[in-house]
Design a protein around this motif. Structure first.
Motif, PDB file in Angstrom:
ATOM      1  N   ASN A 341      -0.048 -11.953   4.245  1.00  0.00           N
ATOM      2  CA  ASN A 341      -1.597 -11.324   3.535  1.00  0.00           C
ATOM      3  C   ASN A 341      -1.702  -9.850   3.347  1.00  0.00           C
ATOM      4  OD1 ASN A 341      -0.593 -12.746   6.332  1.00  0.00           O
ATOM      5  ND2 ASN A 341      -2.254 -13.230   6.545  1.00  0.00           N
ATOM      6  N   PHE A 342      -2.109  -9.937   2.489  1.00  0.00           N
ATOM      7  CA  PHE A 342      -3.180  -8.653   1.980  1.00  0.00           C
ATOM      8  C   PHE A 342      -1.865  -8.179   0.908  1.00  0.00           C
ATOM      9  CE2 PHE A 342      -5.021  -9.315   6.352  1.00  0.00           C
ATOM     10  CZ  PHE A 342      -6.424  -9.056   5.543  1.00  0.00           C
ATOM     11  N   LYS A 343      -0.987  -8.785   0.287  1.00  0.00           N
ATOM     12  CA  LYS A 343      -0.182  -8.013  -0.660  1.00  0.00           C
ATOM     13  C   LYS A 343      -0.951  -7.502  -1.223  1.00  0.00           C
ATOM     14  CE  LYS A 343       4.596  -9.897  -1.962  1.00  0.00           C
ATOM     15  NZ  LYS A 343       5.215 -10.483  -2.817  1.00  0.00           N
ATOM     16  N   ASP A 344      -1.940  -7.147  -2.091  1.00  0.00           N
ATOM     17  CA  ASP A 344      -2.428  -6.842  -3.482  1.00  0.00           C
ATOM     18  C   ASP A 344      -3.090  -5.455  -2.955  1.00  0.00           C
ATOM     19  OD1 ASP A 344      -2.254  -8.973  -5.114  1.00  0.00           O
ATOM     20  OD2 ASP A 344      -4.348 -10.253  -4.427  1.00  0.00           O
ATOM     21  N   VAL A 345      -3.361  -5.361  -1.595  1.00  0.00           N
ATOM     22  CA  VAL A 345      -3.544  -4.157  -0.771  1.00  0.00           C
ATOM     23  C   VAL A 345      -2.617  -3.443  -0.621  1.00  0.00           C
ATOM     24  CG1 VAL A 345      -4.468  -2.848   1.677  1.00  0.00           C
ATOM     25  CG2 VAL A 345      -5.890  -5.282   0.647  1.00  0.00           C
ATOM     26  N   ILE A 346      -1.360  -4.329   0.630  1.00  0.00           N
ATOM     27  CA  ILE A 346       0.334  -3.526   0.647  1.00  0.00           C
ATOM     28  C   ILE A 346       0.628  -2.619  -0.540  1.00  0.00           C
ATOM     29  CG2 ILE A 346       2.181  -4.538   0.699  1.00  0.00           C
ATOM     30  CD1 ILE A 346       0.748  -6.109   3.595  1.00  0.00           C
ATOM     31  N   SER A 347       0.707  -3.639  -1.882  1.00  0.00           N
ATOM     32  CA  SER A 347       1.363  -2.671  -3.585  1.00  0.00           C
ATOM     33  C   SER A 347       0.980  -1.945  -3.509  1.00  0.00           C
ATOM     34  CB  SER A 347       0.870  -4.167  -4.107  1.00  0.00           C
ATOM     35  OG  SER A 347       0.127  -4.437  -5.081  1.00  0.00           O
ATOM     36  N   ARG A 348      -0.395  -1.051  -3.721  1.00  0.00           N
ATOM     37  CA  ARG A 348      -1.715  -0.245  -3.764  1.00  0.00           C
ATOM     38  C   ARG A 348      -1.085   0.566  -3.324  1.00  0.00           C
ATOM     39  NH1 ARG A 348      -5.940  -3.797  -4.183  1.00  0.00           N
ATOM     40  NH2 ARG A 348      -6.220  -4.802  -6.170  1.00  0.00           N
ATOM     41  N   LEU A 349      -0.713   0.897  -1.497  1.00  0.00           N
ATOM     42  CA  LEU A 349       0.013   1.954  -0.715  1.00  0.00           C
ATOM     43  C   LEU A 349       1.414   2.079  -1.105  1.00  0.00           C
ATOM     44  CD1 LEU A 349      -0.359  -0.116   2.554  1.00  0.00           C
ATOM     45  CD2 LEU A 349      -2.608   1.293   1.534  1.00  0.00           C
ATOM     46  N   ASP A 350       1.366   3.630  -1.190  1.00  0.00           N
ATOM     47  CA  ASP A 350       2.546   4.119  -1.659  1.00  0.00           C
ATOM     48  C   ASP A 350       3.625   4.077  -0.108  1.00  0.00           C
ATOM     49  OD1 ASP A 350       4.297   6.631  -2.811  1.00  0.00           O
ATOM     50  OD2 ASP A 350       3.340   8.032  -1.991  1.00  0.00           O
ATOM     51  N   LEU A 351       4.232   3.377  -0.501  1.00  0.00           N
ATOM     52  CA  LEU A 351       5.069   2.775   1.137  1.00  0.00           C
ATOM     53  C   LEU A 351       6.331   2.739   0.584  1.00  0.00           C
ATOM     54  CD1 LEU A 351       3.639  -0.996   2.223  1.00  0.00           C
ATOM     55  CD2 LEU A 351       3.919   1.561   3.438  1.00  0.00           C
ATOM     56  N   GLY A 352       7.101   3.349  -1.009  1.00  0.00           N
ATOM     57  CA  GLY A 352       7.898   3.465  -1.238  1.00  0.00           C
ATOM     58  C   GLY A 352       8.669   2.223  -1.553  1.00  0.00           C
TER      59      GLY A 352
END
Length: 461
Positions: A341-352
């Motif tokens: 869920n919310f994969k687009d949001v996750i991909s924009r975060l700087d998670l490494g």
């Protein structure tokens, strides 16, 4: 609901267990034209999935003979058991093998069984035994060996690597075209994919790289380190890691890292689990405490950790932990995410680096299904989805001569948005030029934005 007519070229597949992995498999395999029947004890899940994908659903115990009969086991080509119980998965597959001629795949996650995977597969006649947490730990350990990379995928039995890397400001690659790359490095490699501002490119020689581009390049094993050194980019394996969460994935990862000489510290909330881990991992430091407690993280040295891996069972916790680690330290970060869920949001975060265990499981199974579905001798060895499933990297085994063999690549009428990334010939990795040919006996890796390739001949227009 009546049983669907089997699609031309598709397989009859029974999936037992409608959790995260089961749902991902349904989504992918329906898309690829297979006839799916799902089995689960949870009637609500069955109703939701069968309505969403127009597939047949059976409510019941997948290890029951009568339930398997209702699901059409006699006509099934494949049964995939991915319930939460290893024992139930093995029992489902054992029963199916006794009453039908279908292939069987079981998800098995318990460490005790993971040591016996080869034995279980052979003695029970299973096509595949897959362990998502073990595979996720392998992926994470490869990244920690090369912390500059966002992802490290292996092909050709580990002889070739596909590395994902984000180009920072001031890097020698900025302003360089693909064709000019040989002047910057002596390493033989091929840049296969570039993601720029959300757009995906399969680059040609005149493509110019820019800062913040995310590239995936293919090279021989261990050559990636030389490439980064040519760019004056630090590539040393991390010396220590802090893992939050002490589940199966943490155990598998810690065991691998300790074997590589990396110091491991695990923070786990459950006291009994900490005691178990202390016995299982005597060389690791096990801390009983709340991994989301900022004060505890500071006391345990998060600011000085070279790497930080968030492996709790809650995605939101893992994301927040990683964002905190990136704020207070220079650690290489890896985040485990189970849901999509919310994969687009996750991909924009700087998670490494982000690891998705459910995708690792589903991709191994889909590679097997595609190979089984192919009537010819050529088949799929390995399959990875890249850049949110917009790109496929597929390794084919070439067992017979065809229209793609014996002809220079530049003379083949290849589909657009496709690259032949390497040719593995008798264990030697060839990064191909236009003059190279594909020969019988090779394995060949193709990177493409097309989906559904089953055979090496699919690369032709």
């Amino acid at each position: 609901m009546s049983k669907q007519k089997k699609p031309a070229g598709g397989l009859n597949i029974i999936i037992v267990g409608c959790g995260k992995v089961g749902t991902t498999l349904v989504e992918q395999l329906v898309k690829e034209g297979h006839d799916i029947t799902i089995v689960d004890k949870n009637a609500k899940k069955i109703q939701e999935l069968s309505s969403l994908y127009d597939i047949m659903g059976i409510v019941g115990n997948g290890a029951s003979f009568s339930v398997q009969q209702d699901a059409g086991i006699e006509n099934a080509d494949l049964i995939i058991a991915v319930t939460e119980s290893d024992e139930l998965n093995l029992l489902c597959c054992t029963l199916a093998k006794r009453v039908a001629k279908c292939s069987a795949i079981a998800r098995v996650r318990t460490p005790d069984y993971s040591k016996e995977i080869v034995y279980l597969r052979e003695k029970l006649g299973l096509a595949m035994v897959i362990n998502p947490e073990l595979e996720a730990s392998r992926e994470a350990s490869r990244i920690l060996c090369l912390p500059t990379a966002l992802e490290v995928n292996t092909f050709a039995n580990g002889q070739a690597e596909l590395i994902k890397y984000k180009i920072p400001e001031g890097n020698p690659l900025v302003g360089t075209t693909i064709a000019e790359l040989s002047r910057k490095t002596a390493t033989s490699l091929l840049i296969c994919v570039v993601e720029r501002e959300g757009e995906i490119y399969i680059p040609s020689g005149d493509f110019t790289m820019k800062k913040n581009d995310v590239i995936s390049f293919c090279t021989q094993r261990n050559f990636s380190r030389t490439f980064f050194e040519d760019l004056s980019v630090k590539t040393n394996q991390v010396k220590n890691t802090m893992i939050i969460g002490g589940g199966k994935a943490a155990y598998y990862l810690a065991k691998r890292l300790i074997g590589m000489g990396i110091n491991v510290k695990i923070i786990e909330n459950d006291r009994q689990r900490c005691e178990d881990l202390s016995v299982l991992l005597p060389k690791a430091i096990i801390i009983n405490g709340d991994g989301t407690d900022e004060e505890l993280l500071r006391e345990e040295g998060i600011e000085y950790a070279e790497s930080f891996v968030a492996l709790t069972g809650i995605d939101e916790e893992n994301i927040l932990l990683t964002l905190h680690a990136r704020q207070v330290s220079n650690a290489k970060t890896i985040t485990k995410i189970n849901r999509i869920n919310f994969k687009d949001v996750i991909s924009r975060l700087d998670l490494g680096s982000v690891v998705y265990p459910r995708y690792i499981t589903s991709e191994a199974i889909i590679a097997y299904v595609r190979a089984k579905n192919e009537s010819g001798d050529s088949n799929i060895e390995t399959l990875y989805h890249l850049f949110d499933h917009r790109v496929e990297a597929i390794e084919f085994k070439v067992d017979q001569e065809s229209e793609v063999t014996g002809t220079p690549l530049q003379a083949l009428d290849l589909k657009r948005h496709l690259l032949v990334a390497f040719i593995n010939r008798n264990g030697k990795i060839i990064i191909p030029s236009g003059q190279d040919t594909i020969e019988r006996g090779d394995t060949v890796m193709v990177v493409t934005t097309h989906t559904g390739f089953n055979d090496i001949t699919d690369i032709l227009k």
